[in-house]
Design a protein around this motif. Structure first.
Motif, PDB file in Angstrom:
ATOM      1  N   VAL A  61       3.111   1.872   9.699  1.00  0.00           N
ATOM      2  CA  VAL A  61       3.827   3.014   9.117  1.00  0.00           C
ATOM      3  C   VAL A  61       5.197   2.588   8.597  1.00  0.00           C
ATOM      4  O   VAL A  61       5.603   2.966   7.485  1.00  0.00           O
ATOM      5  CB  VAL A  61       3.987   4.146  10.156  1.00  0.00           C
ATOM      6  CG1 VAL A  61       4.941   5.217   9.632  1.00  0.00           C
ATOM      7  CG2 VAL A  61       2.632   4.771  10.460  1.00  0.00           C
ATOM      8  N   LEU A  62       5.921   1.780   9.374  1.00  0.00           N
ATOM      9  CA  LEU A  62       7.246   1.336   8.937  1.00  0.00           C
ATOM     10  C   LEU A  62       7.150   0.387   7.740  1.00  0.00           C
ATOM     11  O   LEU A  62       8.019   0.403   6.857  1.00  0.00           O
ATOM     12  CB  LEU A  62       7.991   0.663  10.097  1.00  0.00           C
ATOM     13  CG  LEU A  62       8.472   1.607  11.204  1.00  0.00           C
ATOM     14  CD1 LEU A  62       9.271   0.847  12.261  1.00  0.00           C
ATOM     15  CD2 LEU A  62       9.308   2.746  10.628  1.00  0.00           C
ATOM     16  N   CYS A  63       6.097  -0.429   7.704  1.00  0.00           N
ATOM     17  CA  CYS A  63       5.899  -1.301   6.542  1.00  0.00           C
ATOM     18  C   CYS A  63       5.630  -0.449   5.307  1.00  0.00           C
ATOM     19  O   CYS A  63       6.123  -0.738   4.209  1.00  0.00           O
ATOM     20  CB  CYS A  63       4.732  -2.263   6.784  1.00  0.00           C
ATOM     21  SG  CYS A  63       5.137  -3.647   7.885  1.00  0.00           S
ATOM     22  N   GLY A  64       4.839   0.614   5.480  1.00  0.00           N
ATOM     23  CA  GLY A  64       4.555   1.524   4.372  1.00  0.00           C
ATOM     24  C   GLY A  64       5.818   2.212   3.879  1.00  0.00           C
ATOM     25  O   GLY A  64       6.047   2.340   2.668  1.00  0.00           O
ATOM     26  N   LEU A  65       6.670   2.644   4.818  1.00  0.00           N
ATOM     27  CA  LEU A  65       7.934   3.281   4.460  1.00  0.00           C
ATOM     28  C   LEU A  65       8.829   2.301   3.703  1.00  0.00           C
ATOM     29  O   LEU A  65       9.462   2.661   2.697  1.00  0.00           O
ATOM     30  CB  LEU A  65       8.656   3.751   5.725  1.00  0.00           C
ATOM     31  CG  LEU A  65      10.065   4.323   5.538  1.00  0.00           C
ATOM     32  CD1 LEU A  65      10.027   5.560   4.639  1.00  0.00           C
ATOM     33  CD2 LEU A  65      10.691   4.668   6.894  1.00  0.00           C
ATOM     34  N   ALA A  66       8.859   1.051   4.170  1.00  0.00           N
ATOM     35  CA  ALA A  66       9.653   0.020   3.494  1.00  0.00           C
ATOM     36  C   ALA A  66       9.163  -0.179   2.065  1.00  0.00           C
ATOM     37  O   ALA A  66       9.962  -0.349   1.132  1.00  0.00           O
ATOM     38  CB  ALA A  66       9.556  -1.296   4.273  1.00  0.00           C
ATOM     39  N   GLY A  67       7.851  -0.139   1.882  1.00  0.00           N
ATOM     40  CA  GLY A  67       7.278  -0.288   0.546  1.00  0.00           C
ATOM     41  C   GLY A  67       7.675   0.851  -0.377  1.00  0.00           C
ATOM     42  O   GLY A  67       7.951   0.647  -1.574  1.00  0.00           O
TER      43      GLY A  67
ATOM     44  N   ALA B   3       0.829  -1.205   0.000  1.00  0.00           N
ATOM     45  CA  ALA B   3       0.000   0.000   0.000  1.00  0.00           C
ATOM     46  C   ALA B   3       0.863   1.254   0.000  1.00  0.00           C
ATOM     47  O   ALA B   3       0.588   2.215  -0.725  1.00  0.00           O
ATOM     48  CB  ALA B   3      -0.917   0.000   1.222  1.00  0.00           C
ATOM     49  N   GLY B   4       1.920   1.256   0.828  1.00  0.00           N
ATOM     50  CA  GLY B   4       2.813   2.412   0.862  1.00  0.00           C
ATOM     51  C   GLY B   4       3.419   2.675  -0.505  1.00  0.00           C
ATOM     52  O   GLY B   4       3.475   3.818  -0.975  1.00  0.00           O
ATOM     53  N   ALA B   5       3.864   1.609  -1.158  1.00  0.00           N
ATOM     54  CA  ALA B   5       4.477   1.736  -2.487  1.00  0.00           C
ATOM     55  C   ALA B   5       3.471   2.203  -3.527  1.00  0.00           C
ATOM     56  O   ALA B   5       3.744   3.117  -4.320  1.00  0.00           O
ATOM     57  CB  ALA B   5       5.076   0.387  -2.898  1.00  0.00           C
ATOM     58  N   CYS B   6       2.303   1.571  -3.540  1.00  0.00           N
ATOM     59  CA  CYS B   6       1.293   1.879  -4.566  1.00  0.00           C
ATOM     60  C   CYS B   6       0.728   3.285  -4.434  1.00  0.00           C
ATOM     61  O   CYS B   6       0.567   3.997  -5.439  1.00  0.00           O
ATOM     62  CB  CYS B   6       0.153   0.855  -4.502  1.00  0.00           C
ATOM     63  SG  CYS B   6       0.642  -0.812  -5.006  1.00  0.00           S
TER      64      CYS B   6
END
Length: 322
Positions: free
Chosen positions: A223-229, A77-80
């Motif tokens: 939030v950190l997963c989104g940043l990683a993405g 989701a963060g990446a997209c």
């Protein structure tokens, strides 16, 4: 004298994973000298960043005794969101904040479903992951989002190297790791997570709100997963709703390995980083020596089992009376 021997055993146990990682690195260097080259070392470190940042977030949830099955979907989701908004011409920082804010909301929903409504954490996050997968595919048309004119900053966070050597993404990882390390081991607020994971029912008797601590863990994790993405999208120069499909398994592997290092039996920042490095060292080394895919899986599985078995045996030996 017996106490000295016990302390030495415990120290060996605490750092066995690091020793094992060094040994594996030496083996790959002997088999393929290019493994130890500066360029390849930086590639290994760079490839560790995405999953390592995500695993640091997930570790907070797991410290509380829960699990976030939506971590892979949050990463995607963060990446997209970042890619779709950036491609549409939205200011990069606005797109980045929007993506992180969305992930924070997802983390908040995970927390509410579990701590307020009472749905078991793994079920709540699994349901949320399916919804996120659908949303990710909807905004991307179930395809890869690519642009030939990404902004300079979009490219920089995943591809730029300081001095032509150190990736910017590694600097971001170091900052995140330091912050999480200080939070979990240097701040009362962070140490409460361990108390919740140890016995959430008893927390209320010492003034710790277990629901509040779990809520924070779910939000930070998302939030950190989104940043990683976002960093992953920059590295690939594109984003895909399928980015996080194998994320959970990889993160759990890193976290379980990490729990055998530094503070044995406890999820911790140094351990997570070493575990992530070991996984990527194995993957990179197997590719360099020309191993086939099935051989890579076989060796990776065997190495994980040997590493954990070694640490377990050392722990048993340390507990035995002299």
């Amino acid at each position: 004298m017996e106490n000295v021997k016990a302390k030495k055993s415990i120290n060996i146990t605490s750092y066995a994973l690091l020793i094992f990682t060094i040994v594996i690195s030496i083996v790959f260097t002997i088999l393929q000298p290019a493994f130890i080259g500066v360029g390849n070392v930086m590639n290994i470190v760079s490839s560790t960043v995405v999953l390592c940042i995500a695993s640091l977030g997930l570790s907070l949830v797991m410290i509380t005794g829960e699990i976030d099955f939506a971590c892979g979907s949050e990463l995607a989701a963060g990446a997209c969101i970042l890619a779709v908004l950036a491609k549409a011409g939205v200011n990069y920082f606005v797109a980045l904040i929007a993506g992180l804010a969305f992930c924070a909301i997802v983390g908040c929903i995970n927390g509410i479903l579990h701590t307020r409504i009472g749905i078991p954490g793994f079920i709540a996050t699994m349901g949320v992951s399916f919804i996120l997968d659908g949303l990710n595919k909807m905004i991307t048309g179930s395809s890869r989002v690519f642009s030939s004119s990404w902004g300079k900053i979009f490219v920089a966070i995943g591809q730029k190297r300081i001095g032509g050597v150190v990736p910017v993404s590694v600097i971001i990882l170091v900052v995140v790791a330091v912050v999480i390390l200080i939070y979990t081991e240097g701040m009362t607020s962070g140490r409460k997570l361990y108390a919740v994971g140890s016995n959430s029912e008893s927390c209320k008797y010492v003034g710790i709100d277990a629901r509040k601590e779990k809520m924070k863990a779910f939000i930070i994790s998302a939030v950190l997963c989104g940043l990683a993405g976002m960093i992953n999208a920059s590295q690939l120069n594109a984003a895909s709703p399928y980015l996080g499909e194998t994320t959970l398994v990889n993160l759990l592997t890193m976290l379980m390995l990490g729990a055998t290092f530094y503070r044995v039996g406890v999820f911790n920042v140094p351990g997570t980083i070493v575990g992530a490095l070991l996984v990527n060292i194995i993957n990179n080394g197997m590719v360099l020596i020309g191993a086939k895919t099935w051989q890579q899986y076989l060796v990776q599985g065997l190495v994980m089992l040997v590493a954990v078995t070694l640490v377990t045996l050392l722990k048993l030996k340390a507990k035995k009376p002299a």
